[in-house]
Scaffold this active site. Structure first.
Site, PDB file in Angstrom:
ATOM      1  N   ILE A   1       0.852  -1.187   0.000  1.00  0.00           N
ATOM      2  CA  ILE A   1       0.000   0.000   0.000  1.00  0.00           C
ATOM      3  C   ILE A   1       0.891   1.241   0.000  1.00  0.00           C
ATOM      4  CG2 ILE A   1      -1.847   1.244   1.159  1.00  0.00           C
ATOM      5  CD1 ILE A   1      -2.633  -1.550   0.142  1.00  0.00           C
ATOM      6  N   LYS A   2       0.758   2.070  -1.033  1.00  0.00           N
ATOM      7  CA  LYS A   2       1.542   3.301  -1.117  1.00  0.00           C
ATOM      8  C   LYS A   2       0.785   4.435  -0.426  1.00  0.00           C
ATOM      9  CE  LYS A   2       3.773   4.504  -4.761  1.00  0.00           C
ATOM     10  NZ  LYS A   2       4.036   4.940  -6.162  1.00  0.00           N
ATOM     11  N   ILE A   3       1.476   5.091   0.501  1.00  0.00           N
ATOM     12  CA  ILE A   3       0.860   6.170   1.273  1.00  0.00           C
ATOM     13  C   ILE A   3       1.808   7.366   1.309  1.00  0.00           C
ATOM     14  CG2 ILE A   3      -0.041   6.857   3.528  1.00  0.00           C
ATOM     15  CD1 ILE A   3      -0.610   3.900   4.089  1.00  0.00           C
TER      16      ILE A   3
END
Length: 225
Positions: A86-88
């Site tokens: 998950i890219k945050i």
């Protein structure tokens, strides 16, 4: 060291994994926009099918507030599998979400990193990758090689399991510099990899080898001898 493809184009991904030692694929909303993919999750599933489960897939949330970021992360994981990264973006709300998701065992790629302090905070929050925006940093007079070197040094000194993932490149020189400064991974547009191999000097060297062979053996190949 790792090399990833920074694209959501299915043809580029298929060609890239057939040619290069690719360990994963990174995407973001701007990259997705280029593909005009109306079925977002359908397109991501097509990427997963192409790369298999031995390579990582990095998919970015679009929410800004921590509760919504977590909800989007849960949706991504339910659609694409628990192994999805998950890219945050590293904002205050993003850091909160990175910490909470990491505590649950979710693999997080901290993105939109421009400064060393952003990277440090993301590491301490449990991110697995720190995506440093190399060329964008240079464009606003931030010393990208220095930031990569500092973050890589901190990870090495503290035996961290996080990795510096350099991104946002405009030329091959930036890629090689990022690796040389300690980035353990770079995510690169396929066109840049092709540029690095299609130079007149390389083609001339290959042509010279062929000419030398033909002067001795004519049209015979190694298999004919």
């Amino acid at each position: 060291m790792e090399l990833m493809l920074d694209t959501a184009n299915l043809e580029e991904i298929q060609r890239g994994i057939s040619l290069y030692p690719i360990s994963g694929v990174t995407t973001n909303p701007s990259i997705i926009k280029e593909e005009r993919a109306q079925d977002f999750f359908g397109h991501m599933k097509s990427i997963r099918t192409l790369i298999g489960h031995q390579r990582s897939l990095h998919v970015q949330v679009v929410a800004d507030a921590c509760p919504s970021i977590i909800s989007e992360a849960e949706k991504i994981l339910s659609e694409l599998g628990d192994e999805t990264f998950i890219k945050i973006p590293v904002t205050e709300e993003g850091l909160k979400a990175i910490r909470l998701l990491s505590e649950r065992g979710v693999s997080v790629t901290a993105t939109a990193v421009y400064t060393t302090i952003q990277g440090i905070l993301a590491m301490l929050s449990g991110a697995r990758y720190i995506a440093v925006y190399y060329n964008r940093m240079l464009n606003i007079d931030i010393d990208a090689p220095k930031v990569i070197k500092e973050l890589s040094g901190l990870l090495w000194a503290n035996a961290g399991c996080c990795q510096v993932l350099a991104a946002s490149f405009k030329n091959v020189s930036e890629i090689t510099t990022a690796y040389a400064q300690g980035a353990s991974c770079c995510t690169v547009a396929p066109s840049l990899l092709s540029t690095g191999l299609h130079m007149p000097s390389i083609a001339k060297a290959v042509d010279d080898f062929h000419a030398s062979w033909q002067q001795v053996y004519g049209d015979k190949t190694l298999l004919d001898l």
